[in-house]
Design a protein around this motif. Structure first.
Motif, PDB file in Angstrom:
ATOM      1  N   ARG A   1      -0.712  -7.966   3.959  1.00 31.72           N
ATOM      2  CA  ARG A   1      -2.307  -8.172   3.712  1.00 31.72           C
ATOM      3  C   ARG A   1      -2.999  -7.138   2.816  1.00 31.72           C
ATOM      4  NH1 ARG A   1      -6.356  -7.070   8.871  1.00 31.72           N
ATOM      5  NH2 ARG A   1      -5.376  -5.019   8.466  1.00 31.72           N
ATOM      6  N   ASP A   2      -2.519  -6.207   2.602  1.00 27.20           N
ATOM      7  CA  ASP A   2      -2.819  -5.319   1.613  1.00 27.20           C
ATOM      8  C   ASP A   2      -1.745  -4.344   0.736  1.00 27.20           C
ATOM      9  OD1 ASP A   2      -4.220  -3.410   0.095  1.00 27.20           O
ATOM     10  OD2 ASP A   2      -5.368  -2.533   1.662  1.00 27.20           O
TER      11      ASP A   2
ATOM     12  N   SER B   1      -1.810  -2.866  -1.728  1.00 28.05           N
ATOM     13  CA  SER B   1      -2.023  -1.630  -2.398  1.00 28.05           C
ATOM     14  C   SER B   1      -1.854  -0.289  -1.455  1.00 28.05           C
ATOM     15  CB  SER B   1      -3.630  -1.647  -2.824  1.00 28.05           C
ATOM     16  OG  SER B   1      -4.457  -1.546  -1.670  1.00 28.05           O
ATOM     17  N   LEU B   2      -1.482  -0.691  -0.049  1.00 29.08           N
ATOM     18  CA  LEU B   2      -1.192   0.462   0.785  1.00 29.08           C
ATOM     19  C   LEU B   2       0.081   1.277   0.312  1.00 29.08           C
ATOM     20  CD1 LEU B   2      -1.786  -1.271   4.221  1.00 29.08           C
ATOM     21  CD2 LEU B   2      -3.160   0.444   3.014  1.00 29.08           C
TER      22      LEU B   2
ATOM     23  N   TRP C   1      -2.958  -3.308  12.774  1.00 35.78           N
ATOM     24  CA  TRP C   1      -3.425  -4.437  11.873  1.00 35.78           C
ATOM     25  C   TRP C   1      -5.098  -4.218  11.949  1.00 35.78           C
ATOM     26  CZ3 TRP C   1      -1.971  -8.210   8.980  1.00 35.78           C
ATOM     27  CH2 TRP C   1      -2.502  -9.270   8.986  1.00 35.78           C
TER      28      TRP C   1
ATOM     29  N   PHE D   1      -8.201   0.410   9.595  1.00 33.90           N
ATOM     30  CA  PHE D   1      -8.525   0.203   8.113  1.00 33.90           C
ATOM     31  C   PHE D   1      -8.462   1.829   7.245  1.00 33.90           C
ATOM     32  CE2 PHE D   1     -10.028  -3.672   9.893  1.00 33.90           C
ATOM     33  CZ  PHE D   1      -9.112  -4.482   9.202  1.00 33.90           C
TER      34      PHE D   1
ATOM     35  N   ARG E   1      -7.777   4.768   5.277  1.00 34.06           N
ATOM     36  CA  ARG E   1      -6.953   4.969   4.018  1.00 34.06           C
ATOM     37  C   ARG E   1      -7.091   6.531   3.408  1.00 34.06           C
ATOM     38  NH1 ARG E   1      -6.388  -0.080   1.469  1.00 34.06           N
ATOM     39  NH2 ARG E   1      -5.386   1.083  -0.433  1.00 34.06           N
TER      40      ARG E   1
END
Length: 307
Positions: free
Chosen positions: A147-148, A150-151, A203, A206, A208
């Motif tokens: 889904r992301d 960039s993680l 999930w 969020f 970061r």
């Protein structure tokens, strides 16, 4: 881990903790049995949960064979997380060696489809162990990265650990029909890490944070006679874990496993002063593998699991 070739390869992200949690050959009650590459603080080391073959996690307990930390020599706090790994069904090659030698481990059609018969399926087989639990965490990590993209690996590890479920009982006793023995386990930081994987919670997280999510290390303070937690095990300049913020110890490991700020256990817990052989095995200054080699994988565990 700093000099171990397998750890330095930089390939493995999610690894199995091993299946030596029942090994009490040196009086350590299975503690100190996590070895390479699960000892690397940068990877996600996974222990196995006995999910009782149902979908309700309220009765889940650690699989007593799941290896326990701290890691040998380096005293890294492991495992990082646990996931269902006992009697896990998955695909099989119809005429594979294990399926041929252990036909009772084939899933019945009634276990796969409504109205199915008791006939064994040629396509599905169940096994047990931390090697079954690790792919569950790998799949969860793949979902987050899918889904992301960039993680960072540290952020993925952080999200999985912070959102883990911590509803285990303090202790559990399991009867193993294969050996006709009872095995006990405590749900502490060296047994379940941050807790059991909760994919839905991960999930929907969020956060970061920046920095490293390297697993902490533990050490024995001979003055206070307590086991302490060192959050910055790799002496990194930027650390996700801390006493406040999204990476606070009480949010990641829970107040039940980390007492106060850094104290994990007193001397009378886990090993106790009366079991000096186990205590020295884990906290000695020389390699604990000089006189013992705990079994990290076992065909008996893989085939039989536990009830």
């Amino acid at each position: 881990y700093k000099t171990d070739p397998l750890c330095q390869a930089g390939i493995t992200v999610v690894v199995a903790a091993g299946n030596a949690g029942r090994d009490n050959s040196v009086g350590s009650n299975g503690y100190g049995t996590i070895t390479s590459p699960g000892n690397d603080p940068l990877v996600i080391t996974v222990g196995a949960v006995n999910h009782k073959s149902d979908s309700w996690r309220g009765n889940d307990v650690i699989a007593t064979y799941s290896s326990k930390g701290p890691s040998a020599v380096d005293w890294i706090v492991k495992p990082d997380i646990v996931a269902p790994g006992n009697k896990v069904g998955s695909n099989q090659a119809p005429n594979a060696t294990l399926a041929t030698q252990f036909p009772n481990n084939r899933l019945k059609l009634s276990e796969l489809v409504t109205g199915g018969t008791a006939t064994a399926s040629p396509d599905f087989f169940w096994l047990s162990g931390t090697s079954m639990a690790a792919p569950v965490v790998s799949g969860a990590a793949a979902l987050l990265i899918g889904r992301d993209a960039s993680l960072t690996p540290d952020q993925v590890k952080f999200r999985l650990m912070k959102t883990a479920w911590r509803g285990f009982p303090t202790t559990a006793t399991i009867y193993d029909a294969a050996t006709n023995q009872y095995h006990s386990a405590s749900h502490d930081i060296f047994t379940v890490g941050a807790g059991m994987l909760d994919i839905w919670a991960a999930w929907n997280n969020f956060d970061r944070p920046t920095g490293t999510a390297a697993s902490p290390s533990a050490y024995y303070d001979s003055v206070t006679k307590k086991v302490m937690l060192k959050l910055n095990s790799t002496n990194a300049t930027n650390l996700i874990w801390g006493t406040t913020g999204t990476g606070a110890t009480n949010l990641v490991w829970g107040t039940a496993t980390v007492s106060g700020l850094n104290i994990i256990w007193g001397t009378n817990l886990v090993w106790g002063t009366s079991t000096m052989s186990g205590f020295n095995f884990v906290w000695g200054t020389t390699s604990p593998w000089a006189n013992a080699s705990p079994q990290t994988e076992s065909l008996s565990i893989a085939i039989n699991g536990e009830n």
